[in-house]
Design a protein around this motif. Structure first.
Motif, PDB file in Angstrom:
ATOM      1  N   PRO A  24       6.571  23.893   9.485  1.00 45.29           N
ATOM      2  CA  PRO A  24       7.569  23.674  10.371  1.00 45.29           C
ATOM      3  C   PRO A  24       7.143  24.178  11.851  1.00 45.29           C
ATOM      4  O   PRO A  24       6.792  25.344  11.975  1.00 45.29           O
ATOM      5  N   GLY A  25       7.721  23.282  12.950  1.00 44.32           N
ATOM      6  CA  GLY A  25       7.523  23.897  14.160  1.00 44.32           C
ATOM      7  C   GLY A  25       6.038  24.125  14.710  1.00 44.32           C
ATOM      8  O   GLY A  25       5.612  24.577  15.764  1.00 44.32           O
ATOM      9  N   GLU A  26       5.026  23.362  14.008  1.00 45.45           N
ATOM     10  CA  GLU A  26       3.711  23.843  14.143  1.00 45.45           C
ATOM     11  C   GLU A  26       3.029  22.524  14.845  1.00 45.45           C
ATOM     12  O   GLU A  26       3.431  21.488  14.340  1.00 45.45           O
ATOM     13  N   THR A  27       1.930  22.351  15.693  1.00 49.07           N
ATOM     14  CA  THR A  27       1.399  21.207  16.025  1.00 49.07           C
ATOM     15  C   THR A  27      -0.294  21.695  15.703  1.00 49.07           C
ATOM     16  O   THR A  27      -0.631  22.721  16.098  1.00 49.07           O
ATOM     17  N   ILE A  28      -0.869  20.652  14.960  1.00 49.16           N
ATOM     18  CA  ILE A  28      -2.474  20.534  14.821  1.00 49.16           C
ATOM     19  C   ILE A  28      -2.986  19.430  15.431  1.00 49.16           C
ATOM     20  O   ILE A  28      -2.380  18.456  15.558  1.00 49.16           O
ATOM     21  N   THR A  29      -4.202  19.417  15.466  1.00 52.66           N
ATOM     22  CA  THR A  29      -4.852  18.134  15.841  1.00 52.66           C
ATOM     23  C   THR A  29      -5.415  17.478  14.628  1.00 52.66           C
ATOM     24  O   THR A  29      -6.190  18.066  13.501  1.00 52.66           O
ATOM     25  N   GLY A  30      -5.204  16.296  14.585  1.00 48.52           N
ATOM     26  CA  GLY A  30      -5.528  15.601  13.311  1.00 48.52           C
ATOM     27  C   GLY A  30      -7.121  14.675  13.564  1.00 48.52           C
ATOM     28  O   GLY A  30      -7.408  14.653  14.736  1.00 48.52           O
ATOM     29  N   ASP A  31      -7.695  14.114  12.663  1.00 47.77           N
ATOM     30  CA  ASP A  31      -9.202  13.673  12.647  1.00 47.77           C
ATOM     31  C   ASP A  31      -9.021  12.231  13.051  1.00 47.77           C
ATOM     32  O   ASP A  31      -9.674  11.730  13.716  1.00 47.77           O
ATOM     33  N   ARG A  32      -7.799  11.375  12.373  1.00 47.20           N
ATOM     34  CA  ARG A  32      -7.810   9.980  12.454  1.00 47.20           C
ATOM     35  C   ARG A  32      -6.303   9.496  12.178  1.00 47.20           C
ATOM     36  O   ARG A  32      -5.734   9.904  11.565  1.00 47.20           O
ATOM     37  N   PHE A  33      -5.985   8.254  12.889  1.00 45.20           N
ATOM     38  CA  PHE A  33      -4.730   7.824  12.645  1.00 45.20           C
ATOM     39  C   PHE A  33      -5.097   6.339  12.069  1.00 45.20           C
ATOM     40  O   PHE A  33      -5.675   5.672  12.983  1.00 45.20           O
ATOM     41  N   LEU A  34      -4.317   5.856  10.963  1.00 42.33           N
ATOM     42  CA  LEU A  34      -4.517   4.283  10.672  1.00 42.33           C
ATOM     43  C   LEU A  34      -3.122   3.760  10.295  1.00 42.33           C
ATOM     44  O   LEU A  34      -2.359   4.533   9.603  1.00 42.33           O
ATOM     45  N   THR A  35      -2.950   2.560  10.534  1.00 40.13           N
ATOM     46  CA  THR A  35      -1.704   1.771  10.058  1.00 40.13           C
ATOM     47  C   THR A  35      -2.222   1.002   8.966  1.00 40.13           C
ATOM     48  O   THR A  35      -3.137   0.230   9.056  1.00 40.13           O
ATOM     49  N   ILE A  36      -1.832   1.118   7.439  1.00 36.74           N
ATOM     50  CA  ILE A  36      -2.391   0.394   6.447  1.00 36.74           C
ATOM     51  C   ILE A  36      -1.052  -0.037   5.622  1.00 36.74           C
ATOM     52  O   ILE A  36      -0.112   0.665   5.448  1.00 36.74           O
ATOM     53  N   PRO A  37      -0.991  -1.341   5.198  1.00 30.74           N
ATOM     54  CA  PRO A  37       0.080  -1.872   4.604  1.00 30.74           C
ATOM     55  C   PRO A  37       0.223  -1.137   3.191  1.00 30.74           C
ATOM     56  O   PRO A  37      -0.813  -0.702   2.707  1.00 30.74           O
ATOM     57  N   GLY A  38       1.356  -0.777   2.984  1.00 32.12           N
ATOM     58  CA  GLY A  38       1.736   0.076   1.812  1.00 32.12           C
ATOM     59  C   GLY A  38       3.210  -0.443   1.295  1.00 32.12           C
ATOM     60  O   GLY A  38       3.645  -1.641   1.394  1.00 32.12           O
ATOM     61  N   GLY A  39       4.110   0.629   0.675  1.00 34.38           N
ATOM     62  CA  GLY A  39       5.142   0.384  -0.090  1.00 34.38           C
ATOM     63  C   GLY A  39       4.728   0.009  -1.294  1.00 34.38           C
ATOM     64  O   GLY A  39       3.774  -0.791  -1.860  1.00 34.38           O
ATOM     65  N   LYS A  40       5.616   0.700  -2.427  1.00 28.63           N
ATOM     66  CA  LYS A  40       5.403   0.567  -3.686  1.00 28.63           C
ATOM     67  C   LYS A  40       5.324  -0.724  -4.362  1.00 28.63           C
ATOM     68  O   LYS A  40       4.365  -1.103  -5.043  1.00 28.63           O
ATOM     69  N   GLY A  41       6.217  -1.570  -3.999  1.00 21.65           N
ATOM     70  CA  GLY A  41       6.240  -3.047  -4.459  1.00 21.65           C
ATOM     71  C   GLY A  41       4.973  -3.836  -4.008  1.00 21.65           C
ATOM     72  O   GLY A  41       4.202  -4.248  -4.624  1.00 21.65           O
ATOM     73  N   ALA A  42       4.764  -3.832  -2.841  1.00 19.49           N
ATOM     74  CA  ALA A  42       3.807  -4.595  -1.881  1.00 19.49           C
ATOM     75  C   ALA A  42       2.574  -4.002  -2.455  1.00 19.49           C
ATOM     76  O   ALA A  42       1.555  -4.701  -2.915  1.00 19.49           O
ATOM     77  N   ASN A  43       2.484  -2.716  -2.736  1.00 13.52           N
ATOM     78  CA  ASN A  43       0.810  -2.164  -3.482  1.00 13.52           C
ATOM     79  C   ASN A  43       0.784  -2.678  -4.720  1.00 13.52           C
ATOM     80  O   ASN A  43      -0.645  -3.115  -5.030  1.00 13.52           O
ATOM     81  N   GLN A  44       1.891  -2.765  -5.439  1.00 15.62           N
ATOM     82  CA  GLN A  44       1.734  -3.214  -6.975  1.00 15.62           C
ATOM     83  C   GLN A  44       1.415  -4.639  -6.677  1.00 15.62           C
ATOM     84  O   GLN A  44       0.538  -5.037  -7.668  1.00 15.62           O
ATOM     85  N   ALA A  45       1.862  -5.318  -6.002  1.00 16.66           N
ATOM     86  CA  ALA A  45       1.698  -6.930  -5.967  1.00 16.66           C
ATOM     87  C   ALA A  45       0.164  -6.889  -5.458  1.00 16.66           C
ATOM     88  O   ALA A  45      -0.610  -7.889  -6.249  1.00 16.66           O
ATOM     89  N   VAL A  46      -0.343  -6.311  -4.296  1.00 16.25           N
ATOM     90  CA  VAL A  46      -1.731  -6.527  -3.893  1.00 16.25           C
ATOM     91  C   VAL A  46      -2.793  -5.964  -5.037  1.00 16.25           C
ATOM     92  O   VAL A  46      -3.644  -6.890  -5.336  1.00 16.25           O
ATOM     93  N   ALA A  47      -2.574  -5.109  -5.639  1.00 16.74           N
ATOM     94  CA  ALA A  47      -3.307  -4.400  -6.739  1.00 16.74           C
ATOM     95  C   ALA A  47      -3.461  -5.552  -7.753  1.00 16.74           C
ATOM     96  O   ALA A  47      -4.411  -5.759  -8.223  1.00 16.74           O
ATOM     97  N   ALA A  48      -2.351  -6.059  -8.313  1.00 23.48           N
ATOM     98  CA  ALA A  48      -2.520  -7.187  -9.156  1.00 23.48           C
ATOM     99  C   ALA A  48      -3.212  -8.415  -8.721  1.00 23.48           C
ATOM    100  O   ALA A  48      -3.816  -9.249  -9.615  1.00 23.48           O
ATOM    101  N   ALA A  49      -2.839  -8.710  -7.612  1.00 24.75           N
ATOM    102  CA  ALA A  49      -3.476 -10.067  -7.168  1.00 24.75           C
ATOM    103  C   ALA A  49      -4.993  -9.687  -7.050  1.00 24.75           C
ATOM    104  O   ALA A  49      -5.735 -10.623  -7.180  1.00 24.75           O
ATOM    105  N   ARG A  50      -5.522  -8.509  -6.691  1.00 25.85           N
ATOM    106  CA  ARG A  50      -7.109  -8.293  -6.577  1.00 25.85           C
ATOM    107  C   ARG A  50      -7.630  -8.322  -7.867  1.00 25.85           C
ATOM    108  O   ARG A  50      -8.725  -8.719  -7.847  1.00 25.85           O
ATOM    109  N   LEU A  51      -6.853  -8.178  -8.900  1.00 20.74           N
ATOM    110  CA  LEU A  51      -7.200  -7.997 -10.211  1.00 20.74           C
ATOM    111  C   LEU A  51      -7.105  -9.440 -10.791  1.00 20.74           C
ATOM    112  O   LEU A  51      -7.741  -9.492 -12.003  1.00 20.74           O
ATOM    113  N   GLY A  52      -7.006 -10.306  -9.880  1.00 20.00           N
ATOM    114  CA  GLY A  52      -6.968 -11.650 -10.653  1.00 20.00           C
ATOM    115  C   GLY A  52      -5.762 -12.273 -10.904  1.00 20.00           C
ATOM    116  O   GLY A  52      -5.677 -13.592 -11.275  1.00 20.00           O
TER     117      GLY A  52
END
Ligand code: RIB
Ligand code: NA
Length: 298
Positions: A24-52
């Protein structure tokens, strides 16, 4: 081809890679920032689609730029998005994630995911009827989850309920579930049991079959009234475990027709691959990668 319906959340994950977690109240420098699609529902959908699997998603996006890109991303994975609704006047769900040392901290803002309704699930009844399995989690309103369990039950479709994030659930809901897929903490929460109860005891108390994930220890599982059995985990170098549980659930659904033992083993392998890579959807493997992994990890 296995047909899977996923009812659940769709988020944009705002991922910061950091040398460590902040206090709390602390600031540090990070290494990288990314926006990656997620959400438990969408993740499960994508994982199932990748498996065929042939996958249909039921859920919401907001009317922001994230929403459009999330929608396009699901489509690009070959997922049927005809039951993904854009809600005007609200943003898409987001998850602010910090990844440090292979672990994560996550703050989820449901936004449009909080507007998934029982009526919307009912509108997808036809697609649900044709499914071999349905996956649902707890990142959408509970009345929509309840409707999903009811509709799948009416249509004779087996449901895999992933009770994450953890919440206590009415016990009669669980009797409509083919497999409950919690971790130990989630199972204690769902049953309203004390957190330090032995997980095998919790599994015995559950009124439905349980496939319990234990991270590196793999999974423990039961069907009917038998004693919990163990599938050891596969050793990998952990990079990012975000979405590993979602990957596990998708694989369990996709491989269930091969029998529970095989499905749990393949689900552990699929999740292990995902843990060794960055990002929730970023790390989800295809079926041939899972087959190759299992050959090199007998
Ligand atoms: O299960 C992982 C997911 O949980 C992340 O993708 C994030 O969106 C949160 O909902
Ligand atoms: Na990952």
């Amino acid at each position: 081809m296995t047909r899977i319906v996923v009812v659940g959340s769709i988020n944009m994950d705002l991922v910061t890679l950091a040398p460590r977690f902040v206090g709390p109240g602390e600031t540090i420098t990070g290494d990288r920032f990314l926006t990656i699609p997620g959400g438990k529902g969408a993740n499960q959908a994508v994982a199932a689609a990748r498996l065929g699997a042939q996958v249909a998603m039921v859920g919401n996006i907001g009317d922001d730029a994230f929403g459009q890109s999330l929608y396009d991303g699901l489509k690009a994975e070959g997922i049927d998005v005809s039951h993904v609704t854009r809600i005007d006047g609200i943003g898409s769900g987001t998850a602010s994630i910090t990844v440090a040392g292979g672990e994560n901290q996550i703050v989820v803002v449901p936004a449009a995911n909080g507007r998934v309704t029982p009526a919307q699930v009912d509108a997808a009844r036809e697609v649900i009827r044709g499914a071999d399995a349905l996956l649902v989690q707890l990142e959408i309103p509970l009345d929509a989850v309840e409707a999903t369990l009811r509709i799948a039950h009416e249509e004779g479709v087996p449901v895999i309920l992933n009770p994450a994030p953890a919440q206590k659930l009415p016990v009669e809901w669980l009797t409509r579930v083919r497999f409950l897929t919690p971790n130990q903490h989630e199972l204690a929460m769902v049953l309203g049991a004390s957190a330090d109860t032995d997980f095998r005891e919790l599994m015995r108390q559950a009124p439905c079959p349980v496939v319990l994930t234990r991270g590196e220890d793999g999974a423990w599982f039961t069907d009917k009234d038998e004693e919990p059995r163990h599938q050891p985990g596969f050793k990998v170098d952990a990079v990012d475990s975000t979405g590993a549980g979602d990957t596990f659930n998708a694989a369990l659904a996709v491989y269930l027709a091969e029998g529970l033992d095989v499905a749990v083993r393949k689900a552990c392998a699929t999740a292990a691959i995902a843990v060794s890579r960055l990002g929730a959807q970023g790390g989800m493997p295809r079926a041939d990668e899972v087959a190759a992994f299992l050959e090199s990890h007998p």
